[in-house]
Structures are given as structure tokens and as C-alpha cells.
Design an enzyme around this catalytic site. Structure first.
Site, short mmCIF file in Angstrom:
data_model
loop_
_atom_site.label_atom_id
_atom_site.label_comp_id
_atom_site.label_asym_id
_atom_site.label_seq_id
_atom_site.Cartn_x
_atom_site.Cartn_y
_atom_site.Cartn_z
N THR A 11 0.79 -1.23 0.00
CA THR A 11 0.00 0.00 0.00
C THR A 11 0.83 1.28 0.00
O THR A 11 0.26 2.37 0.08
CB THR A 11 -0.96 0.03 1.21
OG1 THR A 11 -0.20 -0.18 2.40
CG2 THR A 11 -2.05 -1.00 1.08
N ARG A 34 -0.83 -4.35 5.85
CA ARG A 34 -1.49 -4.26 7.17
C ARG A 34 -2.66 -3.30 7.17
O ARG A 34 -3.58 -3.43 7.95
CB ARG A 34 -0.48 -3.78 8.22
CG ARG A 34 0.54 -4.82 8.64
CD ARG A 34 1.56 -4.22 9.56
NE ARG A 34 2.20 -3.06 8.95
CZ ARG A 34 3.03 -2.23 9.56
NH1 ARG A 34 3.30 -2.39 10.83
NH2 ARG A 34 3.58 -1.23 8.92
N ASP A 59 -0.16 -9.03 8.36
CA ASP A 59 1.05 -8.50 8.96
C ASP A 59 2.09 -9.60 8.81
O ASP A 59 1.99 -10.66 9.43
CB ASP A 59 0.80 -8.19 10.45
CG ASP A 59 2.02 -7.58 11.12
OD1 ASP A 59 3.13 -7.66 10.55
OD2 ASP A 59 1.86 -7.02 12.23
N ASN A 87 8.50 -7.20 -0.51
CA ASN A 87 8.79 -5.77 -0.38
C ASN A 87 8.60 -5.24 1.04
O ASN A 87 9.26 -4.28 1.43
CB ASN A 87 7.88 -5.00 -1.35
CG ASN A 87 7.84 -3.52 -1.06
OD1 ASN A 87 8.83 -2.81 -1.27
ND2 ASN A 87 6.72 -3.04 -0.51
N SER A 140 18.53 -3.26 -0.02
CA SER A 140 18.85 -1.83 0.07
C SER A 140 20.34 -1.65 -0.14
O SER A 140 21.11 -2.63 0.01
CB SER A 140 18.47 -1.34 1.47
OG SER A 140 19.02 -0.07 1.75
N TYR A 153 19.24 -1.96 11.13
CA TYR A 153 18.61 -1.88 9.81
C TYR A 153 19.56 -2.48 8.76
O TYR A 153 19.15 -3.31 7.94
CB TYR A 153 18.24 -0.44 9.46
CG TYR A 153 17.67 -0.31 8.07
CD1 TYR A 153 16.41 -0.86 7.77
CD2 TYR A 153 18.37 0.31 7.04
CE1 TYR A 153 15.88 -0.79 6.48
CE2 TYR A 153 17.85 0.38 5.76
CZ TYR A 153 16.61 -0.16 5.48
OH TYR A 153 16.10 -0.09 4.20
N LYS A 157 19.13 -5.81 6.26
CA LYS A 157 19.20 -5.77 4.80
C LYS A 157 20.37 -6.63 4.29
O LYS A 157 20.30 -7.19 3.19
CB LYS A 157 19.28 -4.32 4.31
CG LYS A 157 17.95 -3.56 4.52
CD LYS A 157 16.80 -4.23 3.76
CE LYS A 157 15.50 -3.45 3.83
NZ LYS A 157 14.40 -4.08 3.05
N GLY A 184 19.27 2.79 -3.38
CA GLY A 184 19.76 3.84 -2.49
C GLY A 184 18.57 4.68 -2.04
O GLY A 184 17.50 4.13 -1.77
N PHE A 190 9.52 6.06 3.73
CA PHE A 190 10.62 5.39 4.42
C PHE A 190 11.18 6.22 5.59
O PHE A 190 11.27 5.74 6.73
CB PHE A 190 11.73 5.05 3.42
CG PHE A 190 12.95 4.45 4.02
CD1 PHE A 190 13.04 3.09 4.28
CD2 PHE A 190 14.04 5.24 4.36
CE1 PHE A 190 14.17 2.52 4.84
CE2 PHE A 190 15.19 4.69 4.93
CZ PHE A 190 15.24 3.32 5.17
#
Ligand code: 8X3
Length: 253
Positions: A11, A34, A59, A87, A140, A153, A157, A184, A190
């Protein structure tokens, strides 16, 4: 029956852009997210294009929800499910390990690693039965490099990057392609999520240069998904022209 694509985190951002671009190509969509209201709005909009859209409130952090959603798909849809876009993912907080907030770490680990694993665990057997499939894992530049304050994080990734390599090995005999996507700076929700609603701070991340937009990444995924059957793009790093590495961004201000 039209080919089906399953997109998690559908979404917003890259997920939503993929939904729109694959709909234009005539794919039927299975959208996991979600936020039900947003899902229904997107479904209504895309169905106007004459595309079938199945939405499921899921979820990905909760394995029982993932399992229930995937097993609820009718057999003929499973037989035409050829693309999965893993994703769903997020960054929450940015700072040194010493001040880390455990709940932030858990949300990132549970979504970016465990969520991707749960979805893959339930979708891969369908693709194996079909002896065909293409999995896109959205990693990422943080899966290639580590930067100050990025610790957990970046670790999640890097795990996505490793899982893409591992899945490619595990699934090679099943005619299933695995493509790792490493963008990037992408201007989306985000940074608002990372900085917990601090819109000023989030905006400053993208100031003074042209960041990527989610559509740029979706376009690249479409390109990879439409290559001939005998070829696969294993790993694609996509950067704004003004960004040389995770931390080197040429800004005009
Ligand atoms: C998002 C890119 O550089 O903020 O994954 O980690 S970065």
C-alpha cells in the site's frame, strides 16, 4: 487465467508502484498489507483498469496470518502465481547500538527478515509445484554497506542480501529466479517511518538532490521480470545519480 503477482507491503512506496506497473502489464494482483483501508482504495482504483485484485490484510511479522492468507488462495490462482515481491520492510530509528530501542530492533528484524522468510516459506512450495517463478527480494544499499546509526537496519538488509543468494542456490533446480534489489535513497514514507513521524527530519534526507522515486525501482523490477526465460538478473543496485554510496550524496544546498 492471467499471471498472478503477489506483493507484500503493497500500500505504499515501492510495493504500491509495483502494483500499478504490473497491473498495466495485465498481471492479476494479490496484495498483502497491514492497512486495510488503503488496500481497499488501491484495489478499487486498479480494478477500474479491468485488472483482478485480491487484497489480504496481513502483517508479515505474524506467521499464522501469512500461512492463512497464502492457503486461502484458490488452486487455479496458485497455479498462475509466478512472481513474488518481498517488499514489506522498514527502518525504525537511527542511532548507536548503545542507545538502541529494543522494540525498534524487533520490528525491523521481525518484518525485514522473519516476515520475508514466512512469506517465502509459504509461497516457494507453490512455485516449486509450478516449476516456475520469480522472487524479488527488496534489500537496500544498506544491504551492501554499513553506515553510522544504521546498525540493525543494515544487518537486516545484509540478511536479505544473503537470503537472496541462498534462495538462488536452493531453488535453481526448480526453475525459480531470485533477484535481489538494492536501492539507495528512494523518496517515500521510508524516512517518516524511520524518524517516527518527524516530517521535517524526513524531508531533509531528500533535500538538495534528486532522489529515486518508487516508480523508478518498480520500472527496474518490471524490466527484470520481463527478461527471457533463460536469463536472470541476480542483483541490481539502483542509485540516484547524485548518490555515490550509502553516505556520499552530492547535495546542492
Ligand atoms: C534505504 C536506503 O541508505 O537510508 O534502504 O539505508 S538507506
Amino acid at each position: 487465467m492471467a499471471p498472478h503477482i503477489l506483493i507484500t507491503g503493497a500500500t505504499s512506496g515501492i510495493g504500491e508502484a509495483c502494483a500499478r506497473q504490473f497491473a498495466k502489464l495485465g498481471y492479476s494482483l494479490i496484495l498483502f498489507a497491514r492497512r486495510e483501508e488503503r488496500l481497499l482504495r488501491l484495489k478499487e482504483e486498479i480494478e477500474k483498469m479491468g485488472i483482478t485484485v485480491i487484497t489480504l490484510k496481513v502483517d508479515v511479522q505474524i506467521e499464522s496470518q501469512v500461512s492463512k492468507a497464502v492457503s486461502s488462495l484458490p488452486v487455479e490462482i496458485k497455479q498462475s502465481l509466478i512472481i513474488l515481491i518481498n517488499n514489506a520492510g522498514l527502518a525504525v530509528g537511527k542511532g548507536p547500538i548503545s542507545g538502541g530501542i529494543i522494540d525498534d530492533w524487533e520490528r525491523m528484524i521481525d518484518t525485514n527478515i522473519k516476515g520475508l522468510l514466512y512469506v517465502s516459506r509459504h509461497v516457494v512450495p507453490i512455485m516449486q509445484a509450478n516449476q516456475k517463478g520469480h522472487i524479488f527480494n527488496i534489500s537496500s544499499i544498506a544491504g551492501k554497506e554499513v553506515y553510522a546509526g544504521g546498525n540493525v537496519y543494515c544487518a537486516t538488509k545484509h540478511a536479505v542480501d544473503a537470503l537472496s543468494k541462498a534462495m538462488r542456490i536452493d531453488l535453481v533446480q526448480d526453475n525459480i529466479k531470485v533477484t535481489n534489489i538494492a536501492p539507495g535513497a528512494v523518496e517515500s514514507e521510508f524516512s517518516i517511518v524511520r524518524f517516527k513521524g518527524d516530517e521535517e527530519l524526513a524531508k531533509s534526507v531528500y533535500e538538495g538532490f534528486d532522489a529515486l522515486n518508487p516508480g523508478d525501482v518498480a520500472e527496474t523490477i518490471v524490466f527484470a521480470a520481463t527478461r527471457p526465460a533463460h536469463m536472470n538478473l541476480n542483483d541490481i543496485t539502483i542509485m540516484p545519480t547524485a548518490q555515490a554510496s550509502a553516505t556520499v550524496i552530492h547535495k546542492s544546498i
